[in-house]
Motif scaffolding. Structure first.
Motif, PDB file in Angstrom:
ATOM      1  N   LYS A 271       0.835  -1.213   0.000  1.00 35.99           N
ATOM      2  CA  LYS A 271       0.000   0.000   0.000  1.00 35.99           C
ATOM      3  C   LYS A 271       0.869   1.263   0.000  1.00 35.99           C
ATOM      4  CE  LYS A 271      -3.220   2.448   3.149  1.00 35.99           C
ATOM      5  NZ  LYS A 271      -4.071   2.365   4.357  1.00 35.99           N
ATOM      6  N   ASP A 276      -2.855   9.976   4.028  1.00 33.73           N
ATOM      7  CA  ASP A 276      -4.238   9.532   4.215  1.00 33.73           C
ATOM      8  C   ASP A 276      -4.981  10.509   5.132  1.00 33.73           C
ATOM      9  OD1 ASP A 276      -6.615   8.179   4.445  1.00 33.73           O
ATOM     10  OD2 ASP A 276      -5.812   6.502   5.636  1.00 33.73           O
ATOM     11  N   ASP A 294       1.520   6.188   5.697  1.00 34.83           N
ATOM     12  CA  ASP A 294       0.556   5.239   5.142  1.00 34.83           C
ATOM     13  C   ASP A 294       1.039   4.620   3.821  1.00 34.83           C
ATOM     14  OD1 ASP A 294      -1.764   3.913   5.755  1.00 34.83           O
ATOM     15  OD2 ASP A 294      -3.077   5.321   4.692  1.00 34.83           O
ATOM     16  N   GLU A 355      -9.448   3.171   2.417  1.00 37.07           N
ATOM     17  CA  GLU A 355      -8.975   3.311   1.030  1.00 37.07           C
ATOM     18  C   GLU A 355      -7.884   2.302   0.674  1.00 37.07           C
ATOM     19  OE1 GLU A 355      -7.750   4.895   3.513  1.00 37.07           O
ATOM     20  OE2 GLU A 355      -5.606   4.662   3.163  1.00 37.07           O
ATOM     21  N   THR A 380      -0.285  -0.600   5.941  1.00 38.11           N
ATOM     22  CA  THR A 380      -0.740   0.019   7.191  1.00 38.11           C
ATOM     23  C   THR A 380      -2.258   0.123   7.028  1.00 38.11           C
ATOM     24  OG1 THR A 380      -0.252   2.111   6.087  1.00 38.11           O
ATOM     25  CG2 THR A 380       1.368   1.335   7.698  1.00 38.11           C
TER      26      THR A 380
HETATM   27 ZN    ZN Z   1      -4.797   4.409   4.981  1.00 41.21          ZN
END
Ligand code: ZN
Ligand code: BES
Ligand code: ZN
Length: 516
Positions: A271, A276, A294, A355, A380
């Motif tokens: 990710k 974020d 993030d 997300e 994360t």
């Molecule tokens: Zn996130």
């Protein structure tokens, strides 16, 4: 930092300080400590007999040897407790290395001789662990300080293992340097503020490692994502002014052109949310600044690929990093919107703050399209994993128990802990939507599990494991062997995993050769 090795004794070593591992309840009346005690004029015995140092993990005592006395060339000595001799493993050697250089740097020592005393262990492995620990130990997150910045450095490190095979020591130390620097590469990326680590900049960093170490790279821009139908990833990017990127790095062993159909192909997917905010389901202000990290899952993939490119294992590895910001704006996805993932699956976006799973859905699908048969994703992903496991264990879930067990064991060997959470099919009920195929949140219960259940929807037909590093990727407090801030968790585990897999594949090939 210059890194050297020595298979000779400690006495003639031309360094300012020696750091020596001491086992729990060890005495100075035999073996190595006796030798050291004699060289130090009885100081070591005095420290141990006074019980100032009992050899417990993390303890240390720092000494200056009296001027003029005989003894080692190094005039300063750091005795470091490493716990029970019977439990002493490479992971302890690494922590010993980190603690030693941090303590000695604080005392302005410029050249260090590390004596890990991993006598029963494999010399290459010990040297690797000691150097890796030292390199990791010296990282500081204070990049943007102009005052009180840590300016001191250890300029030269010598790993000492008397009687060890010189070549094995040298090889091990070199591996340790590559691993340590790659862990720090991941930490550096994770530490960057959102303004300095946008998807575009992250893709540039990926391009740099590809160029420097010889990896294939493809960076998908928004137009390519649209062509691929990556509606889940694009729905997250919609609110941001920064264009999204998907980095695809491929490592091929020498002499191998491509992965054939039916061949095993490992993919690491991470990710890469460079900031974020939560999007329209905006996060509270408190601690939001931490959401710069993030993208650590993505940075972990880049760190592993950077090391893999240098260590050159004989198996191919694919790295996929979907990257975007998650921002609120007039263009942003709204709660209740329905988006279509690359596989055609429709998703009701209940909460725009969930997300990570959306971008991973398309990234896992893309890895599959490129032929991946085994996927380990890392992210994360949920605050819930910190509630369940704190900052001690990384959460692991998946569909292939053998793969999960291998990752857990790879972690155990390098001193990183993973704890498996269940992923029974019943949990998938929580992400059923009334209006679309699935929804992106599953309610308050079992948040880490329902997040994984969401990704599982896109991992059919492959062997898959998922690491939720939200609780372990950031250290709120410094450890004796590591600064606070980004930890670089899972880089070492996954490298060890890749090397173990490579050894297994090599073994299988050899067996095949023999039966032919
Ligand atoms: Zn996130
Ligand atoms: N990036 C966060 C998870 C996170 C939280 C990472 C704290 C590190 C520290 C993720 O995108 C998120 O916001 N998850 C939500 C999911 C929820 C809306 C179902 C969460 O955990 O609260
Ligand atoms: Zn979020």
């Amino acid at each position: 930092m210059e890194i050297q090795t020595s298979a000779g004794g400690f006495a003639g070593l031309d360094v300012q300080a020696l750091a020596v591992a001491v086992f729990k309840d060890e005495r100075a009346d035999e073996g190595f400590l006796k030798e050291l005690d004699e060289a130090s004029g009885g100081l070591v015995r005095s420290v141990l007999e006074s019980e100032e140092l009992k050899g417990k993990e993390g303890e240390s005592v720092y000494l200056h040897l009296p001027a003029g006395a005989a003894g080692p060339k190094a005039r300063r000595l750091l005795l470091v407790g490493v716990g029970e001799r019977a439990d002493y493993r490479a992971s302890h050697v690494s922590q010993f290395g980190g603690l030693a250089v941090r303590q000695l740097r604080a005392r302005n020592v410029k050249s260090v001789g590390l004596v890990p005393r991993h006598e029963g262990g494999d010399a290459a492995r010990s040297a690797s662990a000691a150097v890796e620990g030292a390199v990791i130990g010296l990282f500081e997150p204070d990049k943007y300080r102009t005052v009180d910045k840590e300016e001191r450095t250890v300029e030269r490190l010598v790993v000492v293992a008397a009687g060890a095979d010189e070549e094995a020591l040298r090889r091990g130390a070199e591996r340790g340097r590559v691993v340590g620097e790659s862990v720090n590469f991941t930490r550096d990326l994770a530490n960057e503020p959102g303004a300095y680590m946008t998807p575009t900049i992250m893709a540039e960093r990926a391009q740099e490692i590809a160029n420097e170490f010889g990896l294939d790279i493809d960076v998908l821009d928004q137009a390519r994502m649209e062509q691929e139908g990556m509606g889940a990833l694009l729905s997250v990017a919609r609110g941001s002014d920064q264009p999204p990127k998907m980095m695809v790095l491929t490592y091929m062993p020498e002499g191998k052109e491509r992965v054939e159909d039916g061949e095993d192909f490992l993919a690491l997917v991470g990710k890469g949310i460079t900031f974020d905010t939560g999007g329209i389901s905006i996060k509270p202000a408190e601690n939001m600044e931490l959401m710069k990290y993030d993208m650590t899952g993505g940075a972990t993939v880049l760190g592993v690929m950077r090391a893999v490119a240098q260590l050159k294992p004989p198996i191919p590895v694919l790295g996929v990093v979907p990257s975007t910001e998650n921002m609120p704006s007039g263009k942003a996805t709204k709660p209740g919107d329905v988006v279509r993932a690359m596989t055609g699956k429709t998703i009701e976006v209940i909460n725009t703050d969930a997300e990570g799973r959306l971008i991973l859905a398309d990234a896992v699908s893309y890895a599959k399209k490129l032929g991946a048969t085994r996927v380990v994703d890392m992210a994360t992903l949920t605050g819930a994993v910190s509630i369940a496991l704190g900052d001690v264990n990384t959460g692991i879930l998946g569909t292939d128990q053998e793969l999960i067990d291998e990752v857990i064991e790879s972690g155990r060997e390098v001193g990183e802990k993973f704890w498996q959470l269940p992923l029974d099919k019943e949990y998938s009920k929580q992400i059923k939507s009334d209006i679309a195929d699935i929804k992106n949140v599953g309610g308050r219960k079992a948040g880490t599990i329902t997040a994984a259940a969401f990704i599982k929807e896109f991992a059919d037909g492959i062997s898959w494991a998922h690491l939720d590093i939200a609780g372990t990727a950031w250290g709120d407090e410094a450890k004796p062997f590591r600064a606070k801030g980004p930890t670089g968790v899972a880089v070492r585990t996954l490298l060890n995993f890749v090397e173990r897999e490579a050894a297994r594949a090599g073994g299988a090939k050899e067996a095949e050769g023999k039966t032919k």
